[in-house]
Design an enzyme around this catalytic site. Structure first.
Site, PDB file in Angstrom:
ATOM      1  N   HIS A  96       0.819  -1.222   0.000  1.00  0.00           N
ATOM      2  CA  HIS A  96       0.000   0.000   0.000  1.00  0.00           C
ATOM      3  C   HIS A  96       0.849   1.267   0.000  1.00  0.00           C
ATOM      4  O   HIS A  96       0.337   2.345  -0.305  1.00  0.00           O
ATOM      5  CB  HIS A  96      -0.982  -0.009   1.181  1.00  0.00           C
ATOM      6  CG  HIS A  96      -0.389   0.303   2.519  1.00  0.00           C
ATOM      7  ND1 HIS A  96      -0.072  -0.665   3.437  1.00  0.00           N
ATOM      8  CD2 HIS A  96      -0.061   1.475   3.107  1.00  0.00           C
ATOM      9  CE1 HIS A  96       0.413  -0.105   4.533  1.00  0.00           C
ATOM     10  NE2 HIS A  96       0.430   1.206   4.352  1.00  0.00           N
ATOM     11  N   ASP A 143       0.192  -7.652   1.662  1.00  0.00           N
ATOM     12  CA  ASP A 143       0.598  -6.241   1.659  1.00  0.00           C
ATOM     13  C   ASP A 143       2.115  -6.091   1.644  1.00  0.00           C
ATOM     14  O   ASP A 143       2.677  -5.245   2.335  1.00  0.00           O
ATOM     15  CB  ASP A 143       0.002  -5.494   2.864  1.00  0.00           C
ATOM     16  CG  ASP A 143      -0.010  -3.976   2.649  1.00  0.00           C
ATOM     17  OD1 ASP A 143       0.211  -3.540   1.510  1.00  0.00           O
ATOM     18  OD2 ASP A 143      -0.212  -3.244   3.646  1.00  0.00           O
ATOM     19  N   GLY A 161       3.296   6.343   8.093  1.00  0.00           N
ATOM     20  CA  GLY A 161       4.652   6.551   7.595  1.00  0.00           C
ATOM     21  C   GLY A 161       5.603   5.458   8.039  1.00  0.00           C
ATOM     22  O   GLY A 161       6.645   5.245   7.426  1.00  0.00           O
ATOM     23  N   ASN A 162       5.255   4.758   9.128  1.00  0.00           N
ATOM     24  CA  ASN A 162       6.033   3.586   9.547  1.00  0.00           C
ATOM     25  C   ASN A 162       5.760   2.381   8.656  1.00  0.00           C
ATOM     26  O   ASN A 162       6.504   1.390   8.708  1.00  0.00           O
ATOM     27  CB  ASN A 162       5.706   3.186  10.986  1.00  0.00           C
ATOM     28  CG  ASN A 162       6.592   3.879  12.007  1.00  0.00           C
ATOM     29  OD1 ASN A 162       6.108   4.614  12.844  1.00  0.00           O
ATOM     30  ND2 ASN A 162       7.890   3.652  11.927  1.00  0.00           N
ATOM     31  N   SER A 163       4.688   2.431   7.866  1.00  0.00           N
ATOM     32  CA  SER A 163       4.311   1.292   7.036  1.00  0.00           C
ATOM     33  C   SER A 163       5.468   0.846   6.150  1.00  0.00           C
ATOM     34  O   SER A 163       6.079   1.655   5.457  1.00  0.00           O
ATOM     35  CB  SER A 163       3.108   1.652   6.152  1.00  0.00           C
ATOM     36  OG  SER A 163       1.955   1.814   6.919  1.00  0.00           O
ATOM     37  N   LEU A 197      -5.841 -25.966  -3.260  1.00  0.00           N
ATOM     38  CA  LEU A 197      -6.475 -27.247  -2.993  1.00  0.00           C
ATOM     39  C   LEU A 197      -7.798 -27.387  -3.726  1.00  0.00           C
ATOM     40  O   LEU A 197      -8.120 -28.460  -4.232  1.00  0.00           O
ATOM     41  CB  LEU A 197      -6.674 -27.408  -1.484  1.00  0.00           C
ATOM     42  CG  LEU A 197      -7.286 -28.712  -0.979  1.00  0.00           C
ATOM     43  CD1 LEU A 197      -6.450 -29.907  -1.423  1.00  0.00           C
ATOM     44  CD2 LEU A 197      -7.409 -28.686   0.539  1.00  0.00           C
ATOM     45  N   GLY A 198      -8.589 -26.315  -3.749  1.00  0.00           N
ATOM     46  CA  GLY A 198      -9.853 -26.356  -4.484  1.00  0.00           C
ATOM     47  C   GLY A 198     -11.019 -26.885  -3.685  1.00  0.00           C
ATOM     48  O   GLY A 198     -11.739 -27.775  -4.160  1.00  0.00           O
ATOM     49  N   VAL A 199     -11.209 -26.357  -2.474  1.00  0.00           N
ATOM     50  CA  VAL A 199     -12.379 -26.725  -1.668  1.00  0.00           C
ATOM     51  C   VAL A 199     -12.940 -25.466  -1.017  1.00  0.00           C
ATOM     52  O   VAL A 199     -12.230 -24.470  -0.844  1.00  0.00           O
ATOM     53  CB  VAL A 199     -12.039 -27.738  -0.545  1.00  0.00           C
ATOM     54  CG1 VAL A 199     -11.702 -29.093  -1.113  1.00  0.00           C
ATOM     55  CG2 VAL A 199     -10.915 -27.215   0.337  1.00  0.00           C
ATOM     56  N   ILE A 202     -14.563 -24.387   2.623  1.00  0.00           N
ATOM     57  CA  ILE A 202     -14.455 -24.956   3.960  1.00  0.00           C
ATOM     58  C   ILE A 202     -15.057 -24.017   4.995  1.00  0.00           C
ATOM     59  O   ILE A 202     -15.277 -22.835   4.734  1.00  0.00           O
ATOM     60  CB  ILE A 202     -12.975 -25.233   4.330  1.00  0.00           C
ATOM     61  CG1 ILE A 202     -12.134 -23.973   4.095  1.00  0.00           C
ATOM     62  CG2 ILE A 202     -12.435 -26.415   3.563  1.00  0.00           C
ATOM     63  CD1 ILE A 202     -10.672 -24.130   4.467  1.00  0.00           C
TER      64      ILE A 202
END
Length: 477
Positions: free
Chosen positions: A109, A139, A210-212, A267-269, A271
């Protein structure tokens, strides 16, 4: 007497400190200055610049030939040259160097949408940067500068060994005050905010805007987290900051450096978590694992995974809940074949599944809920008025792939079904892990569960095409 007590207390305190382990006393640094000198030149300020489109809005309507026509035309011409013209916007953030040849880690970001990125070092050196790759899910972003000489860099540490109460140091560009240092402790671990892959370290070290993207260091000068977010009612630090753990960041950074993108296992589930009542309905001793609610075409279907399976372990790692399964699958290499232990029909069995790639295999489908249609004659079970699912209702309720099924027409507000969140328009496809197509089927499953002494019964429902299990109480003591 009070004086004697005070003297005795001080004596006991002196004895306590004399007996304290040497490592415990050494863990309390007298100063962080040496640590700052060690890592400071590897922390950078980041300034980004981007073009913000001009302000748009409705144009004034002036009749042609009106005496005000010339006035408004002159006004709009001046406005278009001023506020309505595109303008440049700047933003500030932090980052840190991870290699001598100029790779830099920050938050996505911080640099998202930027067309110019400038890196400022503590030495005063300024260099332009290019984006190597980004991962909005965690991020994290990786940048690259071209230094003439090798840069000082910092290594990643192991965030998994950090304990609540350990000292940490944050460094960055808070509120534009570059190269500021704050210290605190690890307040909590394994925090989740809103992402599927969240694994945040919570700290009371002061973190502000600003710490990001800046580093969170351990006392060895290793990065154990990337400062990402704060919890605050006013936008300033109140001692609740979050840094994405290095365990997550290192995997992402390695993939961004190698491929310019992430490549996560798939995986394709679909849950959901296993609650106490769902575990009882399944006959599962402890409420843990990830309950499978849908198995579309993909790796899981090829491996024989079924709706109603509870995934207990993945690649040898026990699965506590859905969040843990998603994270473990995402961390697994694409194309790898792993073992999964599932609970099915009162017993466990091992399946082997070859993982696909999430970024290419899993699309996001936007579902538009249909209005609850007028339903035919019905029956009532457990506080719900039910009708069979017709072809017309399948289309309106986004249940085209459902065979059989019952539609909820109404829910008694005092019933357990209402408490568990069932609403008109929900489609019940299974009761007691058996398919249902008529109200009689539902009543039979309930009677069988009651005769077996069960305290609850599982329903598999679909709402707007999305399946989930719900356990309703039977009232048995």
């Amino acid at each position: 007497m009070p004086m004697m007590v005070m003297i005795l207390s001080m004596a006991l305190l002196a004895v306590f400190y004399s007996l304290a382990p040497a490592h415990a006393q050494a863990a309390r640094p007298a100063t962080f200055a040496d640590l700052v000198d060690q890592v400071g030149d590897s922390v950078v300020n980041i300034t980004t610049s981007s073009v913000v489109p001009g302000r748009t809005g409705p144009q004034p309507m002036v009749p042609e030939g009106s005496p005000l026509e010339d006035f408004f035309n002159d006004f709009m011409d001046r406005d278009n040259q001023g506020e309505r013209a595109p303008r440049r916007s700047q933003a500030l953030g932090s980052g840190f160097v991870i290699s001598e040849d100029g790779y830099i880690v920050t938050n996505n970001h911080v640099i998202e949408g930027a067309d110019e990125i400038q890196i400022e070092f503590r030495t005063g050196l300024e260099l332009p940067a290019e984006v190597i790759g980004t991962d909005p899910n965690t991020d994290i972003a990786v940048l690259k500068v071209g230094p003439e000489e090798p840069l000082q860099f910092v290594p990643f540490g192991d965030s998994d060994v950090m304990r609540v109460g350990d000292w940490v140091m944050a460094m960055g560009n808070p509120l534009g005050q570059g190269f500021s240092v704050s210290v605190g402790i690890v307040s909590a671990r394994e925090r989740a905010l809103s992402g599927s892959y969240d694994d945040f370290i919570q700290t009371d070290a002061a973190i502000n805007r600003g710490n990001s993207g800046g580093p969170l260091f351990n006392l060895d000068g290793e990065v154990i987290g990337v400062n990402t977010a704060i919890l605050s009612p006013n936008g300033g630090s109140i001692g609740i900051g979050f840094a994405m753990s290095s365990t997550v960041v290192t995997r992402v950074v390695n993939q961004l450096q190698e491929f310019g993108e992430t490549r996560r296992g798939w995986l394709g589930v679909r849950i959901q978590d296993v609650t106490d009542d769902i575990a009882e309905g399944l006959g599962l001793e402890d409420p843990h694992g990830a309950l499978v609610t849908d198995v579309p075409e993909g790796p899981a279907m090829d491996a024989g995974v079924e709706v109603g399976d509870v995934i207990l372990s993945f690649d040898g790692i026990e699965v506590e809940d859905t969040r843990e399964l998603v994270r473990n699958v995402g961390n697994a290499p694409v194309g790898e074949t792993v073992r999964m232990l599932v609970f099915r029909d009162g017993a466990t069995q091992t399946l082997r599944v070859t993982l696909g790639r999430r970024e290419t295999a899993e699309g996001t489908e936007t579902l538009t809920p249909g209005q609850t249609p007028e339903l035919p004659s019905s029956g009532e079970v457990m506080g719900m008025t039910l009708v069979p699912l017709t072809d017309e209702l399948r289309e309106e309720l986004n249940a085209e792939n459902v065979q059989g099924g019952l539609v909820i027409e109404a829910v008694d507000p005092a019933s357990d079904a209402a408490i568990k969140g069932l609403i008109p328009g929900d489609v019940i496809t299974e009761v007691g892990q058996q398919p249902v197509s008529a109200v009689d089927d539902f009543e039979t499953r309930v009677s069988e569960a009651e005769d077996a002494g069960q305290k609850s019964i599982l329903l598999l429902i679909r709402r707007d095409g999305n399946p989930r299990f719900v356990a309703l109480g039977l009232g048995n003591d």
